[in-house]
Design a protein around this motif. Sequence first.
Motif, mmCIF file in Angstrom:
data_model
loop_
_atom_site.group_PDB
_atom_site.id
_atom_site.type_symbol
_atom_site.label_atom_id
_atom_site.label_comp_id
_atom_site.label_asym_id
_atom_site.label_seq_id
_atom_site.Cartn_x
_atom_site.Cartn_y
_atom_site.Cartn_z
ATOM 1 N N GLY A 82 0.780 -1.227 0.000
ATOM 2 C CA GLY A 82 0.000 0.000 0.000
ATOM 3 C C GLY A 82 0.812 1.277 0.000
ATOM 4 N N GLU A 83 2.133 1.167 -0.075
ATOM 5 C CA GLU A 83 2.994 2.336 0.071
ATOM 6 C C GLU A 83 3.469 2.843 -1.281
ATOM 7 N N PHE A 84 3.317 4.135 -1.505
ATOM 8 C CA PHE A 84 3.943 4.792 -2.640
ATOM 9 C C PHE A 84 4.151 6.266 -2.295
ATOM 10 N N PRO A 85 5.204 6.534 -1.505
ATOM 11 C CA PRO A 85 5.488 7.920 -1.112
ATOM 12 C C PRO A 85 6.231 8.657 -2.226
ATOM 13 N N GLY A 86 5.487 9.238 -3.152
ATOM 14 C CA GLY A 86 6.071 9.839 -4.343
ATOM 15 C C GLY A 86 7.143 10.875 -4.103
#
Length: 107
Positions: A82-86
């Motif tokens: 669930g992680e996508f720290p752009g």
Amino acid sequence: MKAQITFDTYFKAMLPDDVKTCTTRYTEKANPLDTFEAFGCTFLVLNVIRTTLEKAVALYFRQEGFGCREEMVAFWQLLYPGEFPGKRIVYVHFFTRLPKETKAEGE
């Protein structure tokens, strides 16, 4: 210098076939001219750049071995649920496969 860079088995066919020529990581895993082993091949690190995750995906998804940006984002979210720290800083490691050493006749 020998570096330790591990890869998911998803990339097993892509690395030896030169489909994947870079890897994006949260930390710097190697320096230019370092080598690493993966799936029976030796690779030479050509360059390492520091950028944001969203820029890495936008610019290098093909070199990462994906057909589109969305595929890379989806794979990232499998690795980091669930992680996508752009905006997070990442390191993109560019590399090339070295030819297998050949033995001279009589060795």
